[in-house]
Design an enzyme around this catalytic site. Structure first.
Site, PDB file in Angstrom:
ATOM      1  N   HIS A  65      20.267  40.269  80.789  1.00  0.00           N
ATOM      2  CA  HIS A  65      19.241  40.963  81.586  1.00  0.00           C
ATOM      3  C   HIS A  65      18.746  42.195  80.843  1.00  0.00           C
ATOM      4  O   HIS A  65      17.649  42.677  81.078  1.00  0.00           O
ATOM      5  CB  HIS A  65      19.796  41.354  82.959  1.00  0.00           C
ATOM      6  CG  HIS A  65      20.844  42.417  82.899  1.00  0.00           C
ATOM      7  ND1 HIS A  65      22.111  42.186  82.416  1.00  0.00           N
ATOM      8  CD2 HIS A  65      20.820  43.725  83.218  1.00  0.00           C
ATOM      9  CE1 HIS A  65      22.806  43.298  82.441  1.00  0.00           C
ATOM     10  NE2 HIS A  65      22.044  44.251  82.922  1.00  0.00           N
ATOM     11  N   ARG A  66      19.589  42.715  79.948  1.00  0.00           N
ATOM     12  CA  ARG A  66      19.169  43.762  79.003  1.00  0.00           C
ATOM     13  C   ARG A  66      19.683  43.344  77.637  1.00  0.00           C
ATOM     14  O   ARG A  66      20.754  42.746  77.535  1.00  0.00           O
ATOM     15  CB  ARG A  66      19.782  45.105  79.370  1.00  0.00           C
ATOM     16  CG  ARG A  66      19.274  45.623  80.692  1.00  0.00           C
ATOM     17  CD  ARG A  66      18.857  47.047  80.583  1.00  0.00           C
ATOM     18  NE  ARG A  66      18.185  47.453  81.801  1.00  0.00           N
ATOM     19  CZ  ARG A  66      17.825  48.692  82.055  1.00  0.00           C
ATOM     20  NH1 ARG A  66      18.093  49.648  81.206  1.00  0.00           N
ATOM     21  NH2 ARG A  66      17.190  48.977  83.166  1.00  0.00           N
ATOM     22  N   LYS A  70      26.512  43.563  74.410  1.00  0.00           N
ATOM     23  CA  LYS A  70      27.426  44.494  73.734  1.00  0.00           C
ATOM     24  C   LYS A  70      28.844  44.301  74.249  1.00  0.00           C
ATOM     25  O   LYS A  70      29.051  44.120  75.451  1.00  0.00           O
ATOM     26  CB  LYS A  70      26.958  45.925  74.048  1.00  0.00           C
ATOM     27  CG  LYS A  70      27.709  47.011  73.352  1.00  0.00           C
ATOM     28  CD  LYS A  70      26.899  47.596  72.199  1.00  0.00           C
ATOM     29  CE  LYS A  70      27.707  48.509  71.319  1.00  0.00           C
ATOM     30  NZ  LYS A  70      28.802  47.841  70.618  1.00  0.00           N
ATOM     31  N   LYS A  94      30.161  47.312  83.474  1.00  0.00           N
ATOM     32  CA  LYS A  94      30.494  48.616  82.890  1.00  0.00           C
ATOM     33  C   LYS A  94      29.229  49.298  82.370  1.00  0.00           C
ATOM     34  O   LYS A  94      28.973  50.471  82.636  1.00  0.00           O
ATOM     35  CB  LYS A  94      31.470  48.355  81.736  1.00  0.00           C
ATOM     36  CG  LYS A  94      32.330  49.500  81.351  1.00  0.00           C
ATOM     37  CD  LYS A  94      33.324  49.048  80.278  1.00  0.00           C
ATOM     38  CE  LYS A  94      34.405  48.132  80.838  1.00  0.00           C
ATOM     39  NZ  LYS A  94      35.435  47.807  79.848  1.00  0.00           N
ATOM     40  N   ASP A  99      24.882  53.419  83.000  1.00  0.00           N
ATOM     41  CA  ASP A  99      23.468  53.422  82.589  1.00  0.00           C
ATOM     42  C   ASP A  99      23.290  53.298  81.081  1.00  0.00           C
ATOM     43  O   ASP A  99      22.530  54.049  80.460  1.00  0.00           O
ATOM     44  CB  ASP A  99      22.752  54.679  83.111  1.00  0.00           C
ATOM     45  CG  ASP A  99      22.602  54.655  84.616  1.00  0.00           C
ATOM     46  OD1 ASP A  99      22.416  53.554  85.168  1.00  0.00           O
ATOM     47  OD2 ASP A  99      22.709  55.723  85.250  1.00  0.00           O
ATOM     48  N   LYS A 106      31.693  39.915  74.805  1.00  0.00           N
ATOM     49  CA  LYS A 106      33.033  40.195  74.287  1.00  0.00           C
ATOM     50  C   LYS A 106      33.400  39.148  73.253  1.00  0.00           C
ATOM     51  O   LYS A 106      32.924  38.006  73.330  1.00  0.00           O
ATOM     52  CB  LYS A 106      34.071  40.156  75.423  1.00  0.00           C
ATOM     53  CG  LYS A 106      35.309  40.955  75.127  1.00  0.00           C
ATOM     54  CD  LYS A 106      35.078  42.428  75.385  1.00  0.00           C
ATOM     55  CE  LYS A 106      36.271  43.268  75.048  1.00  0.00           C
ATOM     56  NZ  LYS A 106      36.093  44.637  75.544  1.00  0.00           N
ATOM     57  N   SER A 363      29.315  54.126  71.838  1.00  0.00           N
ATOM     58  CA  SER A 363      28.754  53.054  71.003  1.00  0.00           C
ATOM     59  C   SER A 363      27.232  53.023  71.153  1.00  0.00           C
ATOM     60  O   SER A 363      26.498  52.786  70.187  1.00  0.00           O
ATOM     61  CB  SER A 363      29.311  51.694  71.431  1.00  0.00           C
ATOM     62  OG  SER A 363      30.540  51.446  70.801  1.00  0.00           O
TER      63      SER A 363
HETATM   64  P1  NAD Z   1      45.082  49.157  70.546  1.00  0.00           P
HETATM   65  O1  NAD Z   1      45.385  47.887  69.862  1.00  0.00           O
HETATM   66  O2  NAD Z   1      44.607  50.305  69.735  1.00  0.00           O
HETATM   67  O3  NAD Z   1      46.348  49.672  71.380  1.00  0.00           O
HETATM   68  C1  NAD Z   1      47.030  48.921  72.319  1.00  0.00           C
HETATM   69  C2  NAD Z   1      48.479  49.382  72.313  1.00  0.00           C
HETATM   70  O4  NAD Z   1      49.179  48.748  73.389  1.00  0.00           O
HETATM   71  C3  NAD Z   1      49.213  49.015  71.016  1.00  0.00           C
HETATM   72  O5  NAD Z   1      49.823  50.163  70.482  1.00  0.00           O
HETATM   73  C4  NAD Z   1      50.223  47.971  71.472  1.00  0.00           C
HETATM   74  O6  NAD Z   1      51.409  47.986  70.712  1.00  0.00           O
HETATM   75  C5  NAD Z   1      50.475  48.391  72.902  1.00  0.00           C
HETATM   76  N1  NAD Z   1      51.041  47.329  73.733  1.00  0.00           N
HETATM   77  C6  NAD Z   1      50.825  45.993  73.677  1.00  0.00           C
HETATM   78  N2  NAD Z   1      51.541  45.351  74.610  1.00  0.00           N
HETATM   79  C7  NAD Z   1      52.248  46.303  75.267  1.00  0.00           C
HETATM   80  C8  NAD Z   1      53.186  46.271  76.325  1.00  0.00           C
HETATM   81  N3  NAD Z   1      53.530  45.126  76.921  1.00  0.00           N
HETATM   82  N4  NAD Z   1      53.722  47.442  76.746  1.00  0.00           N
HETATM   83  C9  NAD Z   1      53.379  48.613  76.182  1.00  0.00           C
HETATM   84  N5  NAD Z   1      52.481  48.699  75.159  1.00  0.00           N
HETATM   85  C10 NAD Z   1      51.936  47.558  74.711  1.00  0.00           C
HETATM   86  O7  NAD Z   1      44.041  48.761  71.689  1.00  0.00           O
HETATM   87  P2  NAD Z   1      43.040  49.726  72.459  1.00  0.00           P
HETATM   88  O8  NAD Z   1      41.743  49.684  71.760  1.00  0.00           O
HETATM   89  O9  NAD Z   1      43.706  51.026  72.736  1.00  0.00           O
HETATM   90  O10 NAD Z   1      42.844  48.894  73.812  1.00  0.00           O
HETATM   91  C11 NAD Z   1      43.746  49.019  74.906  1.00  0.00           C
HETATM   92  C12 NAD Z   1      43.048  48.561  76.178  1.00  0.00           C
HETATM   93  O11 NAD Z   1      41.869  49.355  76.376  1.00  0.00           O
HETATM   94  C13 NAD Z   1      42.575  47.107  76.168  1.00  0.00           C
HETATM   95  O12 NAD Z   1      42.673  46.586  77.471  1.00  0.00           O
HETATM   96  C14 NAD Z   1      41.115  47.217  75.784  1.00  0.00           C
HETATM   97  O13 NAD Z   1      40.338  46.124  76.239  1.00  0.00           O
HETATM   98  C15 NAD Z   1      40.742  48.498  76.517  1.00  0.00           C
HETATM   99  N6  NAD Z   1      39.540  49.152  75.998  1.00  0.00           N
HETATM  100  C16 NAD Z   1      39.466  49.564  74.696  1.00  0.00           C
HETATM  101  C17 NAD Z   1      38.313  50.201  74.252  1.00  0.00           C
HETATM  102  C18 NAD Z   1      38.190  50.748  72.853  1.00  0.00           C
HETATM  103  O14 NAD Z   1      37.200  51.464  72.587  1.00  0.00           O
HETATM  104  N7  NAD Z   1      39.103  50.506  71.943  1.00  0.00           N
HETATM  105  C19 NAD Z   1      37.234  50.385  75.123  1.00  0.00           C
HETATM  106  C20 NAD Z   1      37.355  49.969  76.448  1.00  0.00           C
HETATM  107  C21 NAD Z   1      38.516  49.361  76.865  1.00  0.00           C
END
Ligand code: NAD
Length: 472
Positions: A65-66, A70, A94, A99, A106, A363
């Site tokens: 839709h946009r 991303k 999200k 906005d 993904k 981003s």
């Molecule tokens: P990352 O890989 O940098 O870190 C995740 C951490 O969680 C790792 O250190 C890993 O060892 C740990 N982990 C894995 N399983 C675990 C468990 N069972 N118990 C405890 N720790 C555990 O990933 P991230 O980028 O920090 O992403 C984490 C969450 O945030 C994900 O759900 C991701 O979708 C969400 N997220 C990330 C971003 C981003 O910009 N990176 C943006 C929005 C949402």
């Protein structure tokens, strides 16, 4: 997850349905918004060690839709099509909530990055990018990946380089991916953005006295005890910024190989250093290890921040939660069964679809910077600095009083890129929180922030489809 439990994808769909039932949007329009528009499932061979391995990977574009669409790219051995579809759907909502003018997408590669060398990871990432190029699933105006679980700026640089190899002088090619290193067309503040957004979101929610009274907490994040699960990108920055800028006390940190606890507070900077040096948070001298690492969920604290993966707080362990606020830094960390228990206990859940939107917000800033080919602040920084200096000098002359060099420096400073990024992110998270809260307060039968966030997003996405003339 226990047998018979509702899957992450189904939970996202159920959350959608719960919110949709509280809107008066037409059924056909709701069905279009709910559906994932394009799912690309791929298998490709990569040389690993002395042989070849067939790699399973995905890219899902949930809604156009946009445009562009991303969303991050995840490297995890738990990746499957449903997980990527769930995460892509969340991205659409999200972006609407904060906005940011993108549709949701993904990507995921089903590997545990710990099992591969850097060279192998580079080969996998480059081959995945070529697959995306071949099918038109990447490009600054089409679909723009970013980091997620298991990936970071290193992988984004490989994606950029591969894309540019094939894009034959496309002027805006740097905007094909975000979360890049700053010296590779990235933006200052992107690495910490999701964690910083988590902090702004928690702080804003805790600054509403009547909401804090309702859950039995004093307003304000300062002095509150935090436990974080997952000490990667999002978890470590959420903890660090909450501690240093919010003056909260981080008392527990859980990782996949152990959980540490110190009721007097853990020095997060020292813990980051320890993890970088040893590869683990275990054996950290400033805290004691829990015998059972899974006990992080029941640690005594005010705010619990799951920042690892989905399905962590479940129907089985939710009753152990002592925190009043569960701040979903990860995507989908609470199962439907877990959420029911937490809401019955009177907990406040700050939903993923709002709380971790800081990453995509910055981003967006990075993508804008790539399209404009100029660093934020370059044009106005010195002009503002000179204007503020002139004002200070005029006031000093008129009052015959002077200020100290330190005060002068503070008052006359022009904004750098990092200042503008933080300011834009803070503004975004504050505004979005109050939009969601307003929906919760005003919409009858809407009793939780997740449903309110979905309603807020649905209204905006529906409006776009209606203005596109797709639906009457
Ligand atoms: P990352 O890989 O940098 O870190 C995740 C951490 O969680 C790792 O250190 C890993 O060892 C740990 N982990 C894995 N399983 C675990 C468990 N069972 N118990 C405890 N720790 C555990 O990933 P991230 O980028 O920090 O992403 C984490 C969450 O945030 C994900 O759900 C991701 O979708 C969400 N997220 C990330 C971003 C981003 O910009 N990176 C943006 C929005 C949402």
């Amino acid at each position: 997850m226990s047998k018979g439990a509702i899957s992450f994808f189904q939970t996202v769909q159920d959350n959608f349905d719960k919110a949709a039932a509280l809107t008066d949007l037409p059924k056909g329009l709701l069905a279009q918004i709910k559906a994932c528009n394009a799912v690309y499932q791929m298998r490709f061979p990569v040389k690993i060690g002395n042989g070849y391995q067939v790699i399973e990977a995905y890219r899902v574009q949930h809604s156009q839709h946009r445009q562009p669409t991303k969303g991050g790219i995840r490297y995890s051995d738990m990746v499957d099509q449903e997980e990527v579809m769930a995460l892509a759907s969340l991205m659409t909502f999200k972006c609407a909530i904060v906005d940011v003018p993108f549709g949701g997408a993904k990507g995921g590669i089903k590997i545990n990055p710990r099992n591969y060398t850097e060279d192998e990871l580079q080969r996998i990432t480059r081959r995945y990018t070529v697959e995306l190029i071949k099918k038109g699933f990447i490009g600054p105006s089409v679909d723009v990946p970013a980091p997620d679980y298991g990936t970071g700026s290193r992988e984004m640089a490989w994606i950029l380089d591969t894309y540019q190899t094939f894009s034959k002088g496309e002027i805006d090619s740097a905007g094909c991916v975000t979360g890049k290193p700053v010296n590779q067309n990235g933006i200052r503040g992107r690495t910490e953005a999701t964690g910083r957004g988590v902090f702004y979101g928690i702080r804003e929610a805790m600054d509403v006295p009547e909401d804090m009274k309702a859950i039995g907490l004093e307003p304000g994040i300062a002095g509150k005890r935090i436990v974080v699960q997952g000490f990667g990108n999002v978890g470590s920055y959420s903890a660090q910024i909450s501690q240093f800028e919010g003056r909260a006390l981080v008392v527990g940190v859980a990782e996949y190989d152990g959980t540490i606890y110190n009721p007097d507070g853990i020095d997060i900077d020292a813990l980051v250093k320890h993890k970088n040096e040893t590869g683990s948070i275990t054996k950290f001298p400033g805290a004691k290890m829990l015998e059972d690492k899974n006990d992080w969920v029941g640690l005594d604290c005010d705010i619990l921040i799951p920042a690892a993966l989905e399905n962590q707080i479940t129907g089985e362990n939710a009753k152990k939660v002592k925190a009043k606020i569960i701040a979903e830094a990860a995507n989908g960390p609470i199962t439907a069964e877990g959420e029911k228990i937490l809401l019955e206990k009177g907990c406040m859940i700050l939903p993923d679809v709002y709380l971790n939107a800081g990453g995509v917000t910055v981003s967006y800033f990075e993508w804008l910077k790539n399209l404009s080919h100029m660093r934020f602040g370059r044009m106005e920084k010195r002009f503002n600095q000179n204007t503020y200096s002139n004002i200070v000098e005029t006031v000093e002359r008129l009052t015959e009083k002077s200020i100290s060099p330190h005060e002068r420096k503070m008052i006359t400073r022009g904004a750098d890129e990092i200042d503008l990024v933080r300011s834009g992110l803070e503004e975004t998270m504050i505004n979005a929180y109050h939009s969601i809260r307003d929906v919760k307060e005003r919409r009858s039968k809407c009793n939780d922030l997740r449903t309110a966030a979905f309603i807020n997003a649905l209204d905006k996405v529906a409006n776009d489809y209606i203005s596109l003339g797709v639906f009457p």
